[in-house]
Design a protein around this motif. Sequence first.
Motif, short mmCIF file in Angstrom:
data_model
loop_
_atom_site.label_atom_id
_atom_site.label_comp_id
_atom_site.label_asym_id
_atom_site.label_seq_id
_atom_site.Cartn_x
_atom_site.Cartn_y
_atom_site.Cartn_z
N CYS A 66 -9.59 -36.11 -36.85
CA CYS A 66 -10.24 -34.86 -36.69
C CYS A 66 -11.19 -34.55 -38.00
CB CYS A 66 -9.44 -33.64 -36.31
SG CYS A 66 -10.43 -32.27 -36.15
N VAL A 67 -12.59 -34.30 -37.55
CA VAL A 67 -13.59 -33.71 -38.81
C VAL A 67 -13.60 -32.36 -38.82
CG1 VAL A 67 -14.37 -35.96 -39.21
CG2 VAL A 67 -15.70 -34.55 -37.77
N GLY A 68 -13.26 -31.69 -37.68
CA GLY A 68 -13.42 -30.15 -37.90
C GLY A 68 -14.53 -29.49 -37.46
N ALA A 69 -15.36 -30.21 -36.56
CA ALA A 69 -16.61 -29.75 -36.39
C ALA A 69 -16.45 -28.59 -35.22
CB ALA A 69 -17.40 -30.74 -35.33
N GLN A 97 -22.26 -26.32 -38.70
CA GLN A 97 -23.15 -26.31 -37.38
C GLN A 97 -22.58 -24.95 -36.51
OE1 GLN A 97 -21.40 -29.03 -34.18
NE2 GLN A 97 -20.72 -30.07 -35.67
N ASN A 98 -21.43 -24.57 -36.69
CA ASN A 98 -20.93 -23.27 -36.02
C ASN A 98 -21.60 -22.02 -36.75
OD1 ASN A 98 -19.52 -24.35 -34.02
ND2 ASN A 98 -17.76 -25.10 -35.60
N GLN A 105 -21.14 -35.34 -38.91
CA GLN A 105 -21.85 -34.44 -38.30
C GLN A 105 -21.75 -33.15 -38.87
OE1 GLN A 105 -20.19 -32.64 -34.55
NE2 GLN A 105 -21.97 -33.46 -33.50
N PRO A 158 -17.36 -35.63 -32.24
CA PRO A 158 -18.05 -36.48 -33.25
C PRO A 158 -17.02 -37.53 -33.80
CG PRO A 158 -17.69 -34.59 -34.27
CD PRO A 158 -17.12 -34.28 -33.06
N SER A 159 -15.82 -37.29 -33.80
CA SER A 159 -14.89 -38.40 -34.29
C SER A 159 -13.82 -38.87 -33.21
CB SER A 159 -14.06 -37.76 -35.46
OG SER A 159 -13.46 -36.70 -34.93
N GLY A 200 -8.50 -26.04 -40.53
CA GLY A 200 -9.60 -26.38 -39.61
C GLY A 200 -9.38 -27.65 -38.58
N THR A 230 -14.65 -23.13 -39.76
CA THR A 230 -13.83 -23.20 -38.54
C THR A 230 -14.88 -22.17 -37.58
OG1 THR A 230 -12.60 -21.38 -39.11
CG2 THR A 230 -11.78 -23.93 -39.22
N TYR A 234 -23.75 -37.04 -35.61
CA TYR A 234 -22.72 -37.41 -34.87
C TYR A 234 -21.69 -38.25 -35.68
CZ TYR A 234 -20.17 -38.69 -30.59
OH TYR A 234 -19.24 -38.72 -29.67
N GLY A 235 -20.40 -38.39 -35.37
CA GLY A 235 -19.75 -38.90 -36.20
C GLY A 235 -19.18 -38.20 -37.41
N ILE A 288 -13.30 -28.12 -44.47
CA ILE A 288 -13.40 -27.61 -42.90
C ILE A 288 -12.88 -26.28 -42.79
CG2 ILE A 288 -12.43 -28.22 -40.76
CD1 ILE A 288 -12.11 -31.19 -41.71
N PRO A 289 -11.70 -26.03 -43.60
CA PRO A 289 -11.36 -24.58 -43.29
C PRO A 289 -12.42 -23.30 -43.42
CG PRO A 289 -9.84 -25.47 -44.59
CD PRO A 289 -11.01 -26.40 -44.62
N ARG A 344 -14.46 -33.45 -47.08
CA ARG A 344 -14.59 -32.91 -45.93
C ARG A 344 -13.61 -31.92 -45.28
NH1 ARG A 344 -18.71 -33.08 -41.11
NH2 ARG A 344 -17.78 -32.06 -39.55
#
Lengths: 393, 64
Positions: B10-13, A345-346, A341, B55-56, B30, A112, A337-338, A108-109, A104
């Motif tokens: 942080c999971v960067g959502a 999504q963005n 997630q 979420p985290s 992120g 964003t 969630y958690g 992530i980058p 993950r």
Amino acid sequence: MTTSPGPTVVDFPRRTPREPLPLSQYAEHRKQNGLVQTHLPNGRPIWLVTRHEDVRAVLTHPRISANPDNEGFPNVGETMGVPKQEQIPGWFVGLDSPEHDRFRKVLIPEFTVRRVRELRPAIERTVDERIDAMLAGGNTADLVNDFALPVPSLVISALLGVPSADRDFFESRTRTLVAIRTSTDEERAEATRQLLRYINRLIVIKKKWRGEDLISRLLSTGKLSDEELSGVLLLLLIAGHETTANNIGLGVVTLLSHREWIGDDRLVEELLRLHSVADMVALRVAVDDVEIAGQTIRKGEGIVPLLASANHDTEAFGCPHAFNPERTERRHVAFGYGVHQCLGQNLVRVEMEIAYRKLFERIPELRLAVPEDQLAYKYDGILFGLHELPVRW
Amino acid sequence: MRVTVDSEQCVGAGQCVLNAPEVFDQDDDGVVVLLRAEPDERDHEAVRTAGDLCPSASVVLQED
């Protein structure tokens, strides 16, 4: 070990053409116990979790696992004829922390809020091109196959750095994967193999010629093996395709009867909540005895937190079945969630926003070509959505 | 109101950045970056939303 006695036993999944998203059943469950013990068609006992609060609790519980290798994992897809998904390297939705986190964090980058904003022009171009093609084809279209499915596939191609010449190939194979009514298990398995082969070839090419794309950047981090990278890419492709397409299709149907909201930037969030296309995607299993909503769930018992049920819980949302972009309750779990997630999504939000805006801007006469009660909803797959959406203008 | 963030967790959502861009950002990895530990009154509601949606549970609020 004996299974704890459940207050209610129901069949699951109980989706029908009339109620492809069984919200009235969920409402009954929430009213009674919230937690319902039932079994999959293959006889495996599972717990359905239907209340918003409990769904969030399950999805953040440290002793509840997302790893299908754990005994008792509720493989819902398997019971519907979907071949068992072997654990492939890089398929990190099926891993728990801390193994999951390594993947993950590398990704992530790429997703964003800022990075997705940079993708807007490319998404707008893709959406415009699909609308051009529909308009050139006459005054009718199947909005699912001509628009909702190709858009996310083409956006993912662009994100990954698939050369334009290969995008039709890529798009046609991803389309086979989701065509559960018109393709066979073997055809879908073959499409997956072809995509995986293509992805592996792309990795080799990107190693030689780095570009401004996700694969090149992930290669530069040096944090994933080739095998893991290929699994990660297949996951991004599969996770981001039909989910987005279903949201676009269902959203258009809802907006056709709520045109006054078109252009309001709050409508995306509300459509995500209302349709909850990934209702039963967040499957889990208890890896210890755990307590949820005062009930003990034993080690090895499967858990299905129902995201659509949580998103229609009157304890969390007033008049939950109504489409109301002005609502102030924002705690939907359409993306789960958690730590699992939805990573994309963005991107989905932006794709939906651009798709709706452009469609209604460029085809203001857009309307259904069949009566609304004749629309073919998916009740036989994992995701909630439309098989096709005949429209005219 | 005081805000703290847990960048390890942080999971960067990106929920915080979407909902309270005056108070939160994401760095190149992120991961959440806190722009204002004591946000303006007008941002309080947005920060509460961000805290609730994370979420985290990486956004922690302390109300005065």
